[in-house]
Write a protein that holds these residues in place. Structure first.
Motif, mmCIF file in Angstrom:
data_model
loop_
_atom_site.group_PDB
_atom_site.id
_atom_site.type_symbol
_atom_site.label_atom_id
_atom_site.label_comp_id
_atom_site.label_asym_id
_atom_site.label_seq_id
_atom_site.Cartn_x
_atom_site.Cartn_y
_atom_site.Cartn_z
ATOM 1 N N ILE A 15 3.743 2.345 21.605
ATOM 2 C CA ILE A 15 4.134 2.423 20.354
ATOM 3 C C ILE A 15 3.869 2.117 19.794
ATOM 4 O O ILE A 15 3.870 1.035 18.299
ATOM 5 N N GLU A 18 1.813 -0.753 18.926
ATOM 6 C CA GLU A 18 0.625 -0.159 18.156
ATOM 7 C C GLU A 18 1.198 -0.292 16.561
ATOM 8 O O GLU A 18 0.626 -0.601 15.867
ATOM 9 N N ALA A 19 2.564 0.701 16.189
ATOM 10 C CA ALA A 19 3.370 -0.015 14.859
ATOM 11 C C ALA A 19 2.908 -0.854 14.044
ATOM 12 O O ALA A 19 3.164 -1.144 13.056
ATOM 13 N N SER A 46 3.892 6.377 14.855
ATOM 14 C CA SER A 46 3.891 6.718 15.787
ATOM 15 C C SER A 46 4.213 7.960 17.034
ATOM 16 O O SER A 46 3.568 8.254 17.473
#
Length: 164
Positions: A15, A18-19, A46
């Motif tokens: 997470i 991805e952020a 997210s």
């Protein structure tokens, strides 16, 4: 924050990664001073998305008769977390502090998502009410309400773990 929200180190790292990628792709042209607030907002979104997806995934998996594998529940050892502290003193006190910390972590992860996010942003990240509201995309009143409820709930759950 992501690890406490997901209760899984591997998911939390995914997470956060991805952020960070979303921040770079969408906001690299923004001034550097805006990045922390933008990142917190992206991270919060997210985490919420991960929770929504996991609810659907768990429903589908339970419907077709598949649960989580043991591999998904595996705890990842972090060598830094397991290293011996050369300055550690008073083993009993350290043990008690560790138990209290574990209880605190468990109590925070049991909070409803919005209360948990508010508590983590305000208490652990040190954001103001206004900054927390911006990161969560809600009003300052909502932040105050969620934070108050989180603190009341945590006090009730942790009253036996007060350290001197």
């Amino acid at each position: 924050m992501a690890e406490m929200s997901t209760r899984n180190r591997a998911d939390a790292l995914d997470i956060v990664q991805e952020a960070m990628i979303k921040l770079v792709r969408s906001y690299s042209d923004r001034p550097e001073s805006e990045w922390p607030g933008l990142f917190r907002r992206i991270l919060q979104n997210s985490i919420v998305d991960w929770h929504r997806k996991s609810v659907v995934k768990n429903r589908v998996m339970s419907w077709i008769g598949m649960g989580k594998s043991e591999e998904e529940d595996e705890v990842y050892d972090d060598p830094i977390q397991t290293a011996v502290d050369p300055n550690a003193q008073e083993p009993q006190r350290e043990f008690e502090r560790g138990k209290a910390t574990e209880k605190m972590m468990a109590a925070v992860t049991e909070l409803p998502l919005r209360q948990r996010q508010t508590f983590l942003l305000r208490s652990w990240e040190g954001l103001s009410v206004k900054e927390t509201a911006a990161a969560m995309g809600c009003s300052s009143g909502s932040v105050k309400t969620h934070y108050s409820r989180a603190v009341i709930s945590l006090r009730a759950k942790l009253q036996d773990y007060a350290l001197d």
